[in-house]
Design an enzyme around this catalytic site. Structure first.
Site, mmCIF file in Angstrom:
data_model
loop_
_atom_site.group_PDB
_atom_site.id
_atom_site.type_symbol
_atom_site.label_atom_id
_atom_site.label_comp_id
_atom_site.label_asym_id
_atom_site.label_seq_id
_atom_site.Cartn_x
_atom_site.Cartn_y
_atom_site.Cartn_z
ATOM 1 N N LYS A 22 0.836 -1.211 0.000
ATOM 2 C CA LYS A 22 0.000 0.000 0.000
ATOM 3 C C LYS A 22 0.868 1.258 0.000
ATOM 4 O O LYS A 22 0.633 2.187 -0.765
ATOM 5 C CB LYS A 22 -0.891 0.009 1.250
ATOM 6 N N PRO A 127 2.837 16.604 11.494
ATOM 7 C CA PRO A 127 2.955 17.834 10.706
ATOM 8 C C PRO A 127 3.498 17.568 9.301
ATOM 9 O O PRO A 127 3.969 16.466 9.012
ATOM 10 C CB PRO A 127 3.961 18.663 11.502
ATOM 11 N N LEU A 130 8.186 19.473 6.871
ATOM 12 C CA LEU A 130 9.347 19.056 6.071
ATOM 13 C C LEU A 130 9.015 19.043 4.575
ATOM 14 O O LEU A 130 9.876 19.333 3.744
ATOM 15 C CB LEU A 130 9.846 17.677 6.509
ATOM 16 N N ASP A 310 5.047 0.550 11.837
ATOM 17 C CA ASP A 310 3.814 -0.066 11.325
ATOM 18 C C ASP A 310 3.657 -1.530 11.763
ATOM 19 O O ASP A 310 2.646 -2.157 11.426
ATOM 20 C CB ASP A 310 3.752 0.040 9.798
HETATM 21 C C1 EPZ Z 1 4.562 6.865 6.206
HETATM 22 O O1 EPZ Z 1 3.847 7.963 6.742
HETATM 23 C C2 EPZ Z 1 3.588 5.711 6.119
HETATM 24 N N1 EPZ Z 1 2.490 6.075 5.248
HETATM 25 C C3 EPZ Z 1 3.104 5.354 7.518
HETATM 26 O O2 EPZ Z 1 2.265 4.212 7.420
HETATM 27 C C4 EPZ Z 1 4.297 4.998 8.394
HETATM 28 O O3 EPZ Z 1 3.867 4.752 9.705
HETATM 29 C C5 EPZ Z 1 5.296 6.153 8.388
HETATM 30 O O4 EPZ Z 1 5.667 6.498 7.016
HETATM 31 C C6 EPZ Z 1 6.585 5.848 9.149
HETATM 32 O O5 EPZ Z 1 7.201 4.715 8.607
HETATM 33 C C7 EPZ Z 1 2.644 6.008 3.929
HETATM 34 O O6 EPZ Z 1 3.690 5.648 3.412
HETATM 35 C C8 EPZ Z 1 1.476 6.359 3.086
HETATM 36 P P1 EPZ Z 1 6.795 10.167 8.095
HETATM 37 P P2 EPZ Z 1 4.454 9.424 6.684
HETATM 38 O O7 EPZ Z 1 6.736 11.463 7.361
HETATM 39 O O8 EPZ Z 1 5.213 9.589 5.431
HETATM 40 C C9 EPZ Z 1 7.323 13.439 11.529
HETATM 41 C C10 EPZ Z 1 0.363 2.875 7.892
HETATM 42 O O9 EPZ Z 1 -0.156 2.356 8.907
HETATM 43 N N2 EPZ Z 1 7.189 14.450 10.459
HETATM 44 O O10 EPZ Z 1 7.947 9.263 7.805
HETATM 45 O O11 EPZ Z 1 3.352 10.366 6.980
HETATM 46 C C11 EPZ Z 1 6.031 12.651 11.757
HETATM 47 O O12 EPZ Z 1 5.142 13.352 12.586
HETATM 48 C C12 EPZ Z 1 0.908 4.279 7.913
HETATM 49 O O13 EPZ Z 1 0.419 2.288 6.799
HETATM 50 C C13 EPZ Z 1 7.419 15.788 10.761
HETATM 51 O O14 EPZ Z 1 7.731 16.140 11.902
HETATM 52 O O15 EPZ Z 1 5.438 9.378 7.926
HETATM 53 C C14 EPZ Z 1 6.574 11.397 12.369
HETATM 54 O O16 EPZ Z 1 6.842 11.592 13.731
HETATM 55 C C15 EPZ Z 1 0.607 5.057 9.127
HETATM 56 N N3 EPZ Z 1 7.276 16.717 9.759
HETATM 57 C C16 EPZ Z 1 7.912 11.180 11.638
HETATM 58 O O17 EPZ Z 1 8.253 12.472 11.111
HETATM 59 C C17 EPZ Z 1 6.952 16.355 8.480
HETATM 60 O O18 EPZ Z 1 6.841 17.239 7.622
HETATM 61 C C18 EPZ Z 1 7.875 10.173 10.491
HETATM 62 O O19 EPZ Z 1 6.776 10.463 9.651
HETATM 63 C C19 EPZ Z 1 6.741 14.991 8.181
HETATM 64 C C20 EPZ Z 1 6.861 14.051 9.198
#
Ligand code: EPZ
Length: 423
Positions: A22, A127, A130, A310
């Site tokens: 996914k 958020p 980034l 996850d």
């Molecule tokens: C991806 O989400 C996945 N979703 C998530 O899967 C997964 O849990 C996550 O990566 C971490 O592996 C998809 O790929 C569609 P991140 P994403 O940006 O990209 C912080 C599932 O169950 N952050 O890597 O949204 C954020 O808050 C889902 O399938 C900022 O601070 O995750 C988090 O603490 C849920 N600022 C960390 O970084 C930003 O601009 C990692 O988030 C972006 C993120």
């Protein structure tokens, strides 16, 4: 609303086909916005989130031809001949945060995009700073107004050197796509190394972008004026693989996960070995077995190649029935323990201290009525239900439908007593 009813206590035995990922499919679909030529994706899973991304892309003018078939073998051809609308509306974005992945491609292709801010969600504040600062470094002007990101780059995006202050899967993906149509060279340092990011980069290369460092934390992208269409097979879902591996372990069973990629699951295999779970890579996938006792282990979630957030809820469900104690620490999301109160209702012993949960293994769980507010928490309750004695009814099944293709069928084929109750 549908429910899932499970009568637990049966060891899972048999073959489970692993679907396309996914979290690879969603950014790959968004990448179709980068070209006026058709992008065909194979091994497309049949999931609610995939349908939502389809709805979003159709709103931007993308033509979608989708062929559904069993076992994650579907395919879709996406043709963005013309972008007719650059607005990603709140109504879609609030349903699925991954909608924010259209921001980079829309901006790079058309010089403009209005994407609703996703807001918080059940697992944390999440958020998108980034994504915004990265695109600004490529020359975009982004204004936050009326709950939307209004992004403009009338003269096109220009390559830049970006160091992410935190590892983000989505921000890396948005920037990878935008940089592929930017002028000159972009370097993304401290980039996410998740296999889904590498899968997107591989597809972008097939579309004509030049990308070095795929699979590492430094990606160098030389953008192109135009990208072409291609055909790309989505990587197998490592989270689905890990989930069924833990289901087999929780029930003392043995499953063959067909098409699974063991390498993408190294941290999980290394963690579960000492717990008593055996993994064998085969030419058809990955065999997983737990013949003897299950032992407590300590797990900390980290960006790839660490243990994935996850799979945190699932490993916690598994550890509730292990011998001894386990310490499970969540470092990615600040509110990802919502499964704990539900597992407690099934007889688990778990104490949460900040970002860590101390799980003391119990002899057995007992079935209960449960529900959860996100995808992985929901599936952890399915695992608990499979291991428990008695009947478990899981409510709010729509969370599962977002990310697990044919879950009941796959588990039932391995001997689980599980059914969907339609209402
Ligand atoms: C991806 O989400 C996945 N979703 C998530 O899967 C997964 O849990 C996550 O990566 C971490 O592996 C998809 O790929 C569609 P991140 P994403 O940006 O990209 C912080 C599932 O169950 N952050 O890597 O949204 C954020 O808050 C889902 O399938 C900022 O601070 O995750 C988090 O603490 C849920 N600022 C960390 O970084 C930003 O601009 C990692 O988030 C972006 C993120």
């Amino acid at each position: 609303m549908d429910k899932i009813r499970i009568r637990g206590g049966r060891p899972l035995k048999g073959d489970i086909p692993i679907s396309g990922a996914k979290n690879a499919a969603l950014p790959l679909m968004a990448a179709a916005l980068l070209t006026d030529q058709p992008l065909t994706l194979t091994r497309l899973p049949d999931l609610a989130d995939i349908a939502t991304m389809g709805t979003l892309l159709a709103g931007h003018g993308v033509e979608i031809e989708r062929v559904r078939s069993e076992g994650g073998q579907g395919r879709v051809t996406l043709t963005a001949k013309q972008i007719t609308d650059t607005r990603a509306p709140y109504d879609v974005v609030r349903k699925m945060r991954a909608s924010v992945l259209v921001l980079g491609p829309l901006l790079a292709r058309t010089g403009t995009a209005e994407v609703s801010l996703p807001g918080g969600c059940a697992i944390g504040t999440r958020p998108v700073d980034l994504h915004i600062t990265g695109l600004e470094a490529l020359g975009a002007k982004i204004e936050l107004k009326d709950g939307y990101m209004h992004a403009r780059a009338p003269n096109g995006l220009v390559g830049a050197h970006i160091v992410f202050s935190k590892v983000s899967v989505g921000a890396t993906e948005n920037l990878l796509m935008a940089a592929s149509l930017a002028r000159g060279e972009t370097v993304l340092a401290n980039a996410a190394r998740e296999p889904e990011v590498a899968d997107l980069a591989t597809c972008l290369v097939a579309m004509g972008a030049e990308i070095d460092g795929i699979g590492t934390s430094t990606l160098t992208i030389r953008g192109r004026d135009r990208l072409n269409g291609t055909q790309h097979a989505i990587v197998p879902d490592r989270i689905e693989t890990g989930t069924y591996a833990m289901a087999a372990a929780a029930t003392g069973g043995s499953v063959h996960l067909l098409g699974a990629d063991a390498q993408a699951l190294t941290a999980v295999i290394d963690a579960l070995g000492p717990a008593g779970v055996t993994f064998t890579a085969t030419n058809r996938g990955l065999k997983v077995e737990r013949a003897n006792g299950l032992h407590g282990i300590d797990v900390m979630t980290e960006p790839y190649p660490g243990f994935p957030t996850d799979l945190q809820a699932q490993v916690m469900a598994l550890m509730t029935v292990a011998e001894g104690a386990s310490l499970i620490t969540e470092t990615i999301f600040e509110n990802r323990f919502m499964h704990v109160p539900e597992l407690l209702r099934m007889g688990a012993s778990i104490t949460v201290h900040g970002a860590s949960a101390l799980v003391r293994g119990v002899d057995h769980l007992t079935g209960a009525q449960v529900m959860a507010t996100d995808l992985r928490a929901s599936v952890s309750l399915v695992l608990a239900g499979l291991a428990a004695s008695g009947e478990t009814t899981l409510n709010r099944v729509y969370h599962l439908d977002r990310g697990y293709e044919a879950l009941e069928q796959k588990l039932a084929a391995c001997g689980a007593d599980i059914e969907r109750v339609r209402e």
